[in-house]
Design a protein around this motif. Structure first.
Motif, PDB file in Angstrom:
ATOM      1  N   ALA A  40       0.822  -1.198   0.000  1.00  0.00           N
ATOM      2  CA  ALA A  40       0.000   0.000   0.000  1.00  0.00           C
ATOM      3  C   ALA A  40       0.863   1.258   0.000  1.00  0.00           C
ATOM      4  O   ALA A  40       1.980   1.270   0.510  1.00  0.00           O
ATOM      5  CB  ALA A  40      -0.917   0.005   1.215  1.00  0.00           C
ATOM      6  N   ARG A  41       0.305   2.322  -0.567  1.00  0.00           N
ATOM      7  CA  ARG A  41       0.922   3.651  -0.512  1.00  0.00           C
ATOM      8  C   ARG A  41       0.055   4.500   0.400  1.00  0.00           C
ATOM      9  O   ARG A  41      -1.152   4.651   0.185  1.00  0.00           O
ATOM     10  CB  ARG A  41       0.994   4.261  -1.915  1.00  0.00           C
ATOM     11  CG  ARG A  41       1.653   5.632  -1.945  1.00  0.00           C
ATOM     12  CD  ARG A  41       3.162   5.530  -1.730  1.00  0.00           C
ATOM     13  NE  ARG A  41       3.798   6.848  -1.843  1.00  0.00           N
ATOM     14  CZ  ARG A  41       4.182   7.576  -0.800  1.00  0.00           C
ATOM     15  NH1 ARG A  41       3.972   7.137   0.442  1.00  0.00           N
ATOM     16  NH2 ARG A  41       4.775   8.735  -0.968  1.00  0.00           N
ATOM     17  N   ILE A  42       0.669   5.078   1.448  1.00  0.00           N
ATOM     18  CA  ILE A  42      -0.092   5.751   2.504  1.00  0.00           C
ATOM     19  C   ILE A  42       0.501   7.123   2.780  1.00  0.00           C
ATOM     20  O   ILE A  42       1.724   7.289   2.828  1.00  0.00           O
ATOM     21  CB  ILE A  42      -0.083   4.908   3.803  1.00  0.00           C
ATOM     22  CG1 ILE A  42      -0.734   3.547   3.561  1.00  0.00           C
ATOM     23  CG2 ILE A  42      -0.788   5.638   4.937  1.00  0.00           C
ATOM     24  CD1 ILE A  42      -0.648   2.608   4.762  1.00  0.00           C
ATOM     25  N   ALA A  43      -0.370   8.111   3.009  1.00  0.00           N
ATOM     26  CA  ALA A  43       0.033   9.449   3.447  1.00  0.00           C
ATOM     27  C   ALA A  43      -0.547   9.714   4.825  1.00  0.00           C
ATOM     28  O   ALA A  43      -1.716   9.408   5.087  1.00  0.00           O
ATOM     29  CB  ALA A  43      -0.450  10.506   2.470  1.00  0.00           C
ATOM     30  N   ASP A  44       0.264  10.285   5.703  1.00  0.00           N
ATOM     31  CA  ASP A  44      -0.180  10.706   7.032  1.00  0.00           C
ATOM     32  C   ASP A  44      -0.074  12.222   7.087  1.00  0.00           C
ATOM     33  O   ASP A  44       1.038  12.771   7.112  1.00  0.00           O
ATOM     34  CB  ASP A  44       0.687  10.049   8.107  1.00  0.00           C
ATOM     35  CG  ASP A  44       0.284  10.452   9.520  1.00  0.00           C
ATOM     36  OD1 ASP A  44      -0.810  11.032   9.679  1.00  0.00           O
ATOM     37  OD2 ASP A  44       1.062  10.191  10.457  1.00  0.00           O
ATOM     38  N   LEU A  45      -1.211  12.904   7.090  1.00  0.00           N
ATOM     39  CA  LEU A  45      -1.229  14.363   7.032  1.00  0.00           C
ATOM     40  C   LEU A  45      -1.189  14.962   8.426  1.00  0.00           C
ATOM     41  O   LEU A  45      -2.069  14.708   9.247  1.00  0.00           O
ATOM     42  CB  LEU A  45      -2.495  14.831   6.305  1.00  0.00           C
ATOM     43  CG  LEU A  45      -2.751  14.235   4.930  1.00  0.00           C
ATOM     44  CD1 LEU A  45      -3.962  14.900   4.276  1.00  0.00           C
ATOM     45  CD2 LEU A  45      -1.526  14.335   4.027  1.00  0.00           C
ATOM     46  N   THR A  62       4.102  -3.837   4.942  1.00  0.00           N
ATOM     47  CA  THR A  62       4.838  -3.696   3.681  1.00  0.00           C
ATOM     48  C   THR A  62       4.630  -2.340   3.019  1.00  0.00           C
ATOM     49  O   THR A  62       5.172  -2.086   1.938  1.00  0.00           O
ATOM     50  CB  THR A  62       4.408  -4.800   2.693  1.00  0.00           C
ATOM     51  OG1 THR A  62       3.011  -4.636   2.378  1.00  0.00           O
ATOM     52  CG2 THR A  62       4.629  -6.186   3.301  1.00  0.00           C
ATOM     53  N   ALA A  63       3.842  -1.489   3.634  1.00  0.00           N
ATOM     54  CA  ALA A  63       3.446  -0.230   2.996  1.00  0.00           C
ATOM     55  C   ALA A  63       4.600   0.753   2.877  1.00  0.00           C
ATOM     56  O   ALA A  63       5.537   0.756   3.682  1.00  0.00           O
ATOM     57  CB  ALA A  63       2.308   0.409   3.775  1.00  0.00           C
ATOM     58  N   ARG A  64       4.479   1.621   1.872  1.00  0.00           N
ATOM     59  CA  ARG A  64       5.383   2.769   1.730  1.00  0.00           C
ATOM     60  C   ARG A  64       4.611   3.978   2.246  1.00  0.00           C
ATOM     61  O   ARG A  64       3.604   4.387   1.662  1.00  0.00           O
ATOM     62  CB  ARG A  64       5.793   2.952   0.265  1.00  0.00           C
ATOM     63  CG  ARG A  64       6.844   4.032   0.055  1.00  0.00           C
ATOM     64  CD  ARG A  64       7.495   3.893  -1.311  1.00  0.00           C
ATOM     65  NE  ARG A  64       6.516   3.976  -2.383  1.00  0.00           N
ATOM     66  CZ  ARG A  64       6.200   5.098  -3.041  1.00  0.00           C
ATOM     67  NH1 ARG A  64       6.797   6.246  -2.708  1.00  0.00           N
ATOM     68  NH2 ARG A  64       5.327   5.084  -4.014  1.00  0.00           N
TER      69      ARG A  64
END
Length: 272
Positions: A40-45, A62-64
């Motif tokens: 998964a591709r994840i953003a934490d704002l 395994t996420a980026r």
């Protein structure tokens, strides 16, 4: 009159209550469904010092993951969390101002923990953030929804009183910085998401002398501390007066001081 103040953050003060600050993010992530991407591709704002961003790596090993924040002080503390994760993913951090952050890639999850209340107009950013999600991706965020609590009411009344209003002006976060939960539900459903919105009031048990003041020094009081940073005498006088008000509003018990704290949560899944 003082202009609206962009707070200067103190990671050490913020982390003094890290357990209470991290729990709502765990409760939020528990309701996030399976993500479409693998890895998964994840953003934490609004990642702050990065301590809660690590919860994302624990849930999706395994996420980026990239945490974004506009505070140099907070980003400096993220370095201890950056790099490869135990599950084979990666955790990185970058500077970004959420008032104009525009995604430049596709994400499976965009998450935010107690940050959007500091972002004027964040409701208008939701469509663009949803556009950046992969089909079946999720937008998940939580914010304090307690601007009517004594914690904030007393601060606003003091800041608006004679002797302080000319110094502080509109430095404090406005009372409409977080909308009613139904507003978020209506907006996200209208944008085509399957949406879950709820509120939880945490009975936070704080310990130590003037525990509620210690809590708010890490968050809600930051605009005042920033606005008065060049006038230590005035800063200390405001803090002392506010401390006395908090002692009456949140009396200490033999087992600690209870700070009821209401938060709003939203999980919106984009159609696959």
């Amino acid at each position: 009159m003082a202009a609206a103040t962009t707070p200067t953050w103190d990671p050490g003060q913020y982390l003094r209550h890290s357990r209470h600050r991290a729990r709502p993010f765990a409760d939020l992530l528990a309701q996030v469904p399976e993500l479409p991407g693998d890895p998964a591709r994840i953003a934490d704002l609004g990642c702050g010092p990065g301590n809660v961003t690590t919860q994302l790596a624990a849930r999706w090993p395994t996420a980026r993951i990239t945490g974004y924040d506009n505070s140099a002080e907070m980003l400096a503390r993220t370095e201890e969390h950056a790099g490869p994760t135990a599950g084979g993913g990666r955790l990185d951090f970058a500077h970004a101002d959420l008032t104009d952050w525009t995604p430049t890639e596709t994400y499976d999850l965009i998450a935010s923990n107690a940050a959007l209340q500091w972002v004027p107009g964040h409701l208008e950013s939701l469509p663009g953030w949803l556009d950046a999600l992969a089909p079946g991706g999720t937008l998940a965020f939580q914010m304090p929804h307690n601007i009517d609590a004594p914690l904030h009411v007393l601060m606003r009344e003091l800041a608006g009183s004679a002797g302080w209003k000319d110094l502080l002006g509109d430095a404090l976060r406005p009372t409409d910085s977080v909308h009613d939960p139904l507003v978020y539900l209506d907006r996200l459903e209208a944008l085509g998401c399957a949406t879950d919105v709820w509120e939880t009031t945490y009975m936070q048990l704080l310990t130590g002398q003037d525990a509620v003041l210690d809590w708010v020094k890490g968050t809600g009081l930051r605009p005042v501390l920033t606005a008065l940073a060049d006038d230590p005498e005035a800063r200390d006088a405001f803090v002392a007066a506010y401390r006395d008000l908090l002692r009456d509003a949140y009396p200490a018990k033999p087992y600690g001081t209870v700070l009821p704290f209401r938060r709003m949560f939203a999980v919106a899944r984009k159609k696959a």
